[in-house]
Motif scaffolding. Structure first.
Motif, PDB file in Angstrom:
ATOM      1  N   GLU A 174       0.859  -1.173   0.000  1.00 35.12           N
ATOM      2  CA  GLU A 174       0.000   0.000   0.000  1.00 35.12           C
ATOM      3  C   GLU A 174       0.904   1.233   0.000  1.00 35.12           C
ATOM      4  OE1 GLU A 174      -3.100   0.019   3.041  1.00 35.12           O
ATOM      5  OE2 GLU A 174      -2.643   2.135   3.288  1.00 35.12           O
ATOM      6  N   LEU A 175       0.760   2.061  -1.032  1.00 32.71           N
ATOM      7  CA  LEU A 175       1.595   3.259  -1.110  1.00 32.71           C
ATOM      8  C   LEU A 175       0.754   4.460  -0.740  1.00 32.71           C
ATOM      9  CD1 LEU A 175       3.177   2.690  -4.657  1.00 32.71           C
ATOM     10  CD2 LEU A 175       3.892   1.689  -2.485  1.00 32.71           C
ATOM     11  N   SER A 176       1.391   5.473  -0.174  1.00 32.52           N
ATOM     12  CA  SER A 176       0.661   6.728  -0.057  1.00 32.52           C
ATOM     13  C   SER A 176       1.394   7.789  -0.848  1.00 32.52           C
ATOM     14  CB  SER A 176       0.463   7.130   1.400  1.00 32.52           C
ATOM     15  OG  SER A 176       1.694   7.292   2.021  1.00 32.52           O
ATOM     16  N   VAL A 177       0.628   8.611  -1.544  1.00 31.30           N
ATOM     17  CA  VAL A 177       1.180   9.655  -2.402  1.00 31.30           C
ATOM     18  C   VAL A 177       0.731  10.986  -1.833  1.00 31.30           C
ATOM     19  CG1 VAL A 177       1.224  10.597  -4.734  1.00 31.30           C
ATOM     20  CG2 VAL A 177       1.025   8.125  -4.389  1.00 31.30           C
ATOM     21  N   ASN A 178       1.681  11.837  -1.470  1.00 29.66           N
ATOM     22  CA  ASN A 178       1.384  13.149  -0.895  1.00 29.66           C
ATOM     23  C   ASN A 178       2.033  14.239  -1.719  1.00 29.66           C
ATOM     24  OD1 ASN A 178       0.189  12.551   1.895  1.00 29.66           O
ATOM     25  ND2 ASN A 178       2.001  11.243   1.804  1.00 29.66           N
ATOM     26  N   ALA A 179       1.568  15.464  -1.504  1.00 34.74           N
ATOM     27  CA  ALA A 179       2.260  16.585  -2.101  1.00 34.74           C
ATOM     28  C   ALA A 179       3.693  16.578  -1.595  1.00 34.74           C
ATOM     29  CB  ALA A 179       1.580  17.880  -1.703  1.00 34.74           C
TER      30      ALA A 179
END
Lengths: 389, 383
Positions: free
Chosen positions: B53-58
């Motif tokens: 599970e990846l999280s993509v943030n600014a």
């Protein structure tokens, strides 16, 4: 012989025979050294953290954030509202009558720690032209000031020593182009030293952000807070809160601060309690070992008090040796070391008040661990004690 | 077994010393239990954090990212689902009751299946504006239950200029991987997005990305970052595991420190018990000599010494670990550490193993002392 002379004589005897009880006595010394080393290290880190926040805030500075925001998170102040906030009575004005205040915007940027190569986040603080008057303690130590309208940054001294790629001339990648490091500033140990500073308008353009994050103002005096707070919170056109700078930072780092303090206290007291029982064991053994000696002294006419005091002093001396050793261990291993905690660079300083607390803890352990054995020694019937000869 | 009375008598010959030794061992094992629980807890928190599970943030702080990235990320081979979320910061009734409202889109529960409300409930959430799930911890904190209508005063302004956002609690959910820790109000993305009046419509705070192969987590993260490097809203991406590790390392080098303190406590422990046992044996050298004269083999005498030591170490350890297990929920709960506030059985087992180790190590110097004294010499001292 008077009591004082008796105490001196018994004390000399017990300290001189101390080397014969080297094994058991070292239990107290080593135990105490461990307790004091752990306690002083942790407590010094907590104090170091507090100092960074104290040095970085002034009682006459206020941060204005959106109602409901936690810290800068979720805080957003429009261009229309900012001048109203700045114009509040109670805000300090310079000789030209302009309010000493600035709009701010924050960007968290990922950097690599020099110590372990891991990524950590630090803050770029975008500020307006009055910033150096709002934060007069930010003083340039190398390079030059950034120019507004240009992608230029100042870096804090601590940030520069802790993170890679922050030398003058280095480029920091932000959206819409690289920013150049043009100067280094210091606040002499404040939280500002862990950040970077640039021009607010340029930074907002780069982040394509329409609103400011916060407004920072200097007040006429620390007492003007009530006035400023009342003025902006009762203004129906604003939905903002005024927070004193120290409260703002304390809230922001509350978790880490509390964790450090409770760990220092919990570990210190549990380890100290363990050492009390070790000390009781050692001192009971010491009293038993010296049964004949004490019996002989009592038969010669020495009173109970000198015996009690000599046992207590022996415990105190052992604890003191341990405390000094522990302090030295903590001091040599950690004094002056820098730690990055939640993006803030904290310098661990072993200070006198903390050493005092460590020594106090050691004395408490000595008294608790020495008292009961001392009383037993004084109460031992002389005949029984001499029979052991 | 027939030596039990002998061992028992030896133990209680100096009652005070035995009691004190056991109590100090107990305290050391309370420390051992608590510290190892924290240590294990950190390791477990990292271990359950997912690699798929990846999280993509600014990339830079809280800058919102276009929601449209979702479609582009979903087209990357190896990605099975992408969910974008927005959010509100606000409080419930009092400024002190901070509430984090997460606005999740239709794919949220497909990516983060550690929250598992029933499909009907999920459909219900996205059908009705204002509907929300509260996590168990949050619901407990404010006494919410399904069917309640609550109002959150948020920092984000609504289209009509107010800052009050109303929610109907649809159900209570919890994170299976780490029950009881999350405090979030999950509502649907469309509601927040359509209602917001701050000009940020069509943006997201973060994307959650589910991938097929955990081994691809670094490669896919890098690919996502590269896609937007030169855009006006660059991103950072990392697996849940990496994000968790980074979060822990932001508290300083916690695990190394814990290991150091555990080692220091252990050294003190060894020293303390060792000294007490050696002293007790030293005082009784003549008695052990008598035992040997009566036909005890040197091994038999050693067994008696080891049994005495083992009794003190194991009893102290058992009491200490039991006390640690009892106070662990209080201590860890108070420190608000991101982990389950329970001492795992593995800690009790390693604690007892450590107690056995301490027994052997501390009995050794005493045995060494005994071995060097011949019965004759010992008895001559008795005479």
């Amino acid at each position: 012989m008077n009591t004082l002379a008796q105490i001196a004589a018994v004390l000399r005897l017990s300290l001189r025979t101390l080397s014969q009880r080297r094994g058991p006595s070292s239990v107290i010394v080593i135990g105490m050294a461990g307790v004091v080393a752990v306690f002083i290290s942790l407590q010094s880190l907590a104090v170091g953290f507090r100092t960074v926040l104290d040095l970085g805030s002034r009682p006459d500075r206020v941060i204005v954030v959106t109602k409901g925001a936690i810290g800068t998170l979720g805080s957003s102040i429009s261009r229309a509202d900012a001048p109203t906030i700045v114009d509040t009575p109670g805000v300090k004005r310079d000789i030209d009558g302009a309010p000493i205040a600035t709009t701010s915007v924050f960007a968290d940027i990922p950097l690599i720690k020099k110590s372990d190569g891991l990524m950590a986040f630090t803050m770029i603080h975008g500020v307006g032209p009055k910033a150096m008057q709002v934060w007069p303690e930010r003083r340039l130590v190398a390079g030059r000031m950034f120019q507004s309208g240009l992608r230029e940054l100042l870096v804090g001294k601590s940030a520069q020593t802790q993170f890679e790629g922050l030398e003058i001339g280095d480029q920091i990648i932000l959206p819409g182009g690289d920013w150049t490091v043009v100067g280094v500033y210091t606040t002499d140990g404040g939280i500002g030293d862990s950040m970077m500073v640039g021009d607010v308008e340029t930074l907002m353009a780069a982040l394509s952000q329409a609103n400011f994050s916060t407004v920072n103002v200097r007040m006429d005096s620390p007492d003007a807070f009530a006035q400023v707070n009342a003025a902006i919170t009762t203004n129906p056109s604003l939905a903002v809160d005024a927070v004193r700078e120290i409260d703002f930072y304390t809230k922001r780092y509350e978790f880490a601060l509390k964790l450090l303090r409770t760990t220092a206290l919990a570990l210190g007291s549990l380890m100290a309690l363990g050492t009390v029982f070790g000390a009781l064991n050692t001192m009971y053994a010491a009293v038993a070992d010296r049964g004949r000696e004490i019996g002989t002294l009592r038969a010669l006419g020495f009173g109970g008090a000198p015996v009690v005091i000599s046992v207590l002093v022996e415990a105190l001396v052992l604890c003191a040796i341990g405390a000094v050793t522990g302090t030295l261990i903590a001091w040599i291993s950690f004094d002056g070391s820098e730690h990055v905690i939640q993006g803030a660079v904290v310098t661990l300083r072993v200070t006198l008040p903390v050493i005092g607390m460590g020594v106090g803890l050691a004395c408490l352990v000595a008294l608790l661990g020495g008292l009961f054995p001392a009383i037993r020694a004084a109460r031992m019937p002389i005949v029984d004690a001499l029979r052991a000869v | 077994m027939k030596f039990t009375p002998l061992i028992w008598a030896g133990l209680w010959r100096k009652r005070m010393r035995t009691v004190l030794t056991i109590v100090s061992l107990m305290i050391a094992f309370v420390l051992f239990g608590l510290l190892t629980t924290v240590d294990e807890g950190f390791r477990r928190t990292v271990a359950v954090a997912r690699l798929n599970e990846l999280s993509v943030n600014a990339r830079f702080g809280t800058v919102p990212v276009p929601y449209a990235y979702r479609e582009e990320i979903a087209r990357i081979p190896g990605v099975t689902a992408v969910s974008g979320r927005a959010g509100l910061f606000g409080f419930y009734q009092d400024r002190k009751n901070f509430v984090w409202v997460m606005a999740a889109d239709e794919d949220y529960f497909a990516v983060r299946d550690q929250f598992a409300p029933s499909p009907t409930l999920i459909a219900e959430l996205h059908r009705s504006p204002q509907a929300a799930f509260a996590t168990a911890a949050l619901a407990k904190k404010h006494g919410w239950k399904a069917g309640d209508r609550i109002s959150i005063e948020a920092s984000t302004v609504r289209k009509d200029g107010s800052r009050n956002w109303e929610f109907d609690i649809l159900g209570i959910i919890d994170n299976r991987d780490n029950p009881g820790l999350d405090e979030t109000l999950v509502t649907n993305y469309r509601y927040i997005d359509e209602e917001r009046g701050d000009g940020l419509r069509g943006s997201a705070w973060q994307f959650f990305v589910r991938i097929v192969d955990p081994a691809q987590s670094v490669a896919i993260s890098r690919r996502i970052v590269d896609m937007y490097t030169s855009s006006s809203a660059p991103v950072q991406a990392a697996s849940d595991r990496v994000v968790t590790e980074r979060g822990l390392s932001s508290l300083g080098n916690v695990t190394l420190f814990l290991d150091l303190v555990i080692a220091a406590v252990f050294f003190m422990l060894l020293f303390l018990t060792g000294t007490a046992i050696t002293q007790s044996v030293r005082e009784r050298v003549p008695e052990f000599a008598v035992l040997q004269i009566f036909g005890f083999s040197p091994g038999g005498v050693a067994a008696v010494v080891i049994a005495e030591t083992a009794f003190q170490c194991l009893l102290g350890a058992a009491l200490g670990l039991a006390a640690a297990a009892a106070i662990a929920p209080l201590v860890l709960g108070a420190a608000r550490l991101p982990m389950q506030p329970v001492m795992p059985w593995s800690v009790a087992i390693s604690g007892m193993a450590a107690a056995l180790g301490v027994t052997l190590l501390t009995a050794l110097p005493a045995l060494w002392r005994l071995a060097r004294v011949s019965p004759i010499m010992a008895l001559s001292r008795l005479a």
